[in-house]
Design a protein around this motif. Structure first.
Motif, PDB file in Angstrom:
ATOM      1  N   CYS A   1       0.986  -1.181  -0.209  1.00  8.16           N
ATOM      2  CA  CYS A   1       0.116  -0.114  -0.011  1.00  8.16           C
ATOM      3  C   CYS A   1       0.946   1.237  -0.035  1.00  8.16           C
ATOM      4  O   CYS A   1       2.015   1.125   0.523  1.00  8.16           O
ATOM      5  CB  CYS A   1      -0.909  -0.213   1.443  1.00  8.16           C
TER       6      CYS A   1
ATOM      7  N   LEU B   1      -0.422   4.050   1.457  1.00  6.21           N
ATOM      8  CA  LEU B   1      -0.740   4.718   2.575  1.00  6.21           C
ATOM      9  C   LEU B   1      -0.430   3.991   3.835  1.00  6.21           C
ATOM     10  O   LEU B   1      -0.071   2.879   3.594  1.00  6.21           O
ATOM     11  CB  LEU B   1      -2.182   5.282   2.559  1.00  6.21           C
ATOM     12  N   ARG B   2      -0.513   4.677   5.032  1.00  8.83           N
ATOM     13  CA  ARG B   2      -0.391   3.614   6.172  1.00  8.83           C
ATOM     14  C   ARG B   2      -1.224   4.021   7.278  1.00  8.83           C
ATOM     15  O   ARG B   2      -0.853   4.598   8.466  1.00  8.83           O
ATOM     16  CB  ARG B   2       1.229   4.155   6.611  1.00  8.83           C
ATOM     17  N   CYS B   3      -2.386   3.911   7.083  1.00 10.94           N
ATOM     18  CA  CYS B   3      -3.616   4.187   7.833  1.00 10.94           C
ATOM     19  C   CYS B   3      -3.466   3.368   9.279  1.00 10.94           C
ATOM     20  O   CYS B   3      -3.016   2.348   9.272  1.00 10.94           O
ATOM     21  CB  CYS B   3      -4.892   3.640   7.241  1.00 10.94           C
TER      22      CYS B   3
ATOM     23  N   TYR C   1      -5.098   2.494  11.543  1.00  9.27           N
ATOM     24  CA  TYR C   1      -5.933   1.524  11.838  1.00  9.27           C
ATOM     25  C   TYR C   1      -5.566   0.274  11.152  1.00  9.27           C
ATOM     26  O   TYR C   1      -6.332  -0.835  11.252  1.00  9.27           O
ATOM     27  CB  TYR C   1      -7.449   1.685  11.989  1.00  9.27           C
ATOM     28  N   CYS C   2      -4.723   0.309  10.481  1.00 12.37           N
ATOM     29  CA  CYS C   2      -4.493  -0.788   9.403  1.00 12.37           C
ATOM     30  C   CYS C   2      -2.908  -1.256   9.347  1.00 12.37           C
ATOM     31  O   CYS C   2      -2.677  -2.314   9.507  1.00 12.37           O
ATOM     32  CB  CYS C   2      -5.031  -0.409   8.011  1.00 12.37           C
ATOM     33  N   MET C   3      -2.117  -0.454   9.132  1.00  9.11           N
ATOM     34  CA  MET C   3      -0.642  -0.833   8.885  1.00  9.11           C
ATOM     35  C   MET C   3       0.309  -0.047   9.952  1.00  9.11           C
ATOM     36  O   MET C   3      -0.039   1.217  10.225  1.00  9.11           O
ATOM     37  CB  MET C   3      -0.256  -0.366   7.662  1.00  9.11           C
TER      38      MET C   3
ATOM     39  N   GLY D   1      -4.477  -4.537   0.761  1.00 10.01           N
ATOM     40  CA  GLY D   1      -3.465  -3.607   0.177  1.00 10.01           C
ATOM     41  C   GLY D   1      -4.142  -2.466  -0.841  1.00 10.01           C
ATOM     42  O   GLY D   1      -5.318  -2.409  -0.711  1.00 10.01           O
TER      43      GLY D   1
ATOM     44  N   ASN E   1      -8.108   3.138  -2.079  1.00 11.68           N
ATOM     45  CA  ASN E   1      -7.703   4.473  -1.243  1.00 11.68           C
ATOM     46  C   ASN E   1      -7.758   5.689  -2.343  1.00 11.68           C
ATOM     47  O   ASN E   1      -7.859   6.902  -1.733  1.00 11.68           O
ATOM     48  CB  ASN E   1      -6.413   4.373  -0.443  1.00 11.68           C
TER      49      ASN E   1
ATOM     50  N   SER F   1      -4.732  -5.395   5.650  1.00 14.72           N
ATOM     51  CA  SER F   1      -4.144  -5.299   4.466  1.00 14.72           C
ATOM     52  C   SER F   1      -3.828  -6.312   3.746  1.00 14.72           C
ATOM     53  O   SER F   1      -3.489  -6.317   2.412  1.00 14.72           O
ATOM     54  CB  SER F   1      -2.998  -4.257   4.461  1.00 14.72           C
TER      55      SER F   1
HETATM   56 FE1  SF4 Z   1      -5.109   2.435   4.420  1.00 16.37          FE
HETATM   57 FE2  SF4 Z   1      -6.295   0.604   2.747  1.00 16.37          FE
HETATM   58 FE3  SF4 Z   1      -3.487   0.899   2.554  1.00 16.37          FE
HETATM   59 FE4  SF4 Z   1      -4.639  -0.249   4.683  1.00 16.37          FE
HETATM   60  S1  SF4 Z   1      -4.551  -0.848   2.662  1.00 16.37           S
HETATM   61  S2  SF4 Z   1      -3.112   1.221   4.816  1.00 16.37           S
HETATM   62  S3  SF4 Z   1      -6.790   0.961   4.829  1.00 16.37           S
HETATM   63  S4  SF4 Z   1      -5.085   2.774   2.254  1.00 16.37           S
END
Ligand code: SF4
Ligand code: SAM
Length: 370
Positions: A52, A54-56, A58-60, A100, A129, A366
């Motif tokens: 991914c 991004l590094r949200c 609540y996810c990564m 991902g 995303n 992810s």
């Molecule tokens: Fe964010 Fe989706 Fe990446 Fe998880 S997989 S970090 S939710 S964008």
């Protein structure tokens, strides 16, 4: 719910009969994937990558994860091959690509086109995303994409950058606008409320979605974060979410049946979709109002594992079947079918998150695909 008495799952004949061009697809009555509780699987979620951009929170984790090796990840042809079996032989009617971040796959258009060519033609959806979407959406729609969900937790640029650890809000907003221009129907916005302080910002996000004709769906955070920081006592519940929305909007119970959809939806008087229907807002209350009894989903991970639930503690590996080279094409399809049926048959009645002995799955969101 009806409990169907069944023997061991066995391979059945092809699910679809080819009909005349432009006719409605003809489905066999025989359910392809069924579990011990009588639930029939129709919806396949395919994670095409665990990576991914991004590094949200609540996810990564901030530093990402140990990504799958390239040779562990399924190829374009392998994805299409497996999905073809699911559609043709196992009764799957809709396929959602996720990750991902699925847009990181340069061959996503090719995978979508391969699936769009199947018969019966499944509905094809994408959860993304939105970063980079504006450059890809036309190609994806041309390939056969029908529906899209874009994840966006806030329209406050600073808060967006804190939640995702990347300052990419403008990209996501542009991606949504591009999806609208590309002519996709209902465009859904998925939002997680990571912290109670975010509740005060929720009406602003709802207004953005209503003004632009996107359908907001707010998701209760689930214990699938790689950092294992989820905390039941801190979590923002569906009731908190509804209270925050009602502070600015009137929400009226939806008159449409929910079916197997994960979201409870409310109509928002005074607001309409671009198609002139009443605008709706959804809440996906996976923790406080689980909907497992109506679940019709199965999952395929980027490394070829079948999972019958986000929270499953076991998986079925399709790669040895796919890559063995010792079988004929028909034998390979039959082996995939049998393995998938057995995996579905073993699906638990519920996700178990509210059970005393619950333990979080090893795979984070992810790497499963939300
Ligand atoms: Fe964010 Fe989706 Fe990446 Fe998880 S997989 S970090 S939710 S964008
Ligand atoms: N990267 C894409 C995206 O963010 O849309 C697709 C994959 S992401 C795992 C799919 C969805 O899962 C997103 O809408 C995201 O907000 C949601 N999600 C991620 N972690 C979650 C969690 N711990 N609880 C609930 N939803 C989560």
């Amino acid at each position: 719910m009806t409990v169907t008495a069944l023997g061991l799952p066995q391979r059945r004949h092809s699910q679809g009969r080819r009909a005349a061009a432009n006719a409605e697809p003809v489905y066999a009555e025989d359910p392809g994937l069924i579990d011990r509780f009588g639930r029939v699987v129709r919806d396949l979620r395919v994670s095409v990558t665990d990576r991914c951009n991004l590094r949200c929170t609540y996810c990564m984790p901030a530093d990402g994860l140990d990504w799958l090796d390239n040779d562990a990840v399924l190829t374009t042809g392998e994805f299409v091959r497996i999905i073809a079996v699911a559609v043709r032989d196992l009764g799957v009617r809709s396929v959602r690509f996720t990750g991902g971040e699925p847009l990181l796959r340069r061959d996503l258009e090719a995978i979508v086109a391969g699936v769009a060519a199947l018969y019966p033609r499944p509905e094809i959806a994408l959860t993304t995303n939105g970063v980079g979407l504006r450059h890809r959406i036309d190609g994806l729609v041309a390939a056969g994409l029908d529906r899209i969900n874009v994840s966006l937790d806030t329209v406050d640029p600073e808060r967006f950058a804190r939640i995702t650890r990347r300052a990419r809000l403008t990209d996501v907003v542009d991606g949504l606008a591009a999806a609208r221009r590309a002519g996709l129907g209902t465009i859904k916005v998925n939002a997680v409320v990571p912290d109670r302080q975010d509740l005060a910002r929720l009406p602003e996000l709802a207004r953005f979605c209503l003004d632009h004709g996107y359908q907001l769906r707010v998701i209760e955070q689930m214990p699938l974060d790689a950092d294992h920081r989820w905390n039941r006592t801190q979590m923002v519940t569906a009731d908190d979410i509804l209270d925050a929305l009602r502070s600015e909007f009137t929400l009226v119970d939806d008159d449409r049946p929910r079916g197997s959809a994960p979201a409870d939806t409310w109509m928002v008087p005074g607001h309409h979709t671009p198609g002139g229907e009443p605008a709706r807002i959804g809440v996906i209350a996976s923790i406080t109002r689980p909907f497992c009894g109506d679940c019709d989903r199965t999952r395929l991970t980027a490394d070829g594992m079948i999972r019958n639930c986000l929270f499953a503690d076991s998986e079925t590996d399709l790669r040895p079947i796919l890559r063995s080279g010792a079988r004929t094409s028909e034998e390979t399809d039959a082996a995939i079918t049998a393995a998938w049926r057995a995996n579905t048959w073993a699906k638990a009645a519920g996700h178990g998150v509210n059970d005393p002995g619950f333990h979080q799955p090893d795979r984070p969101m992810s790497a499963i695909g939300g």
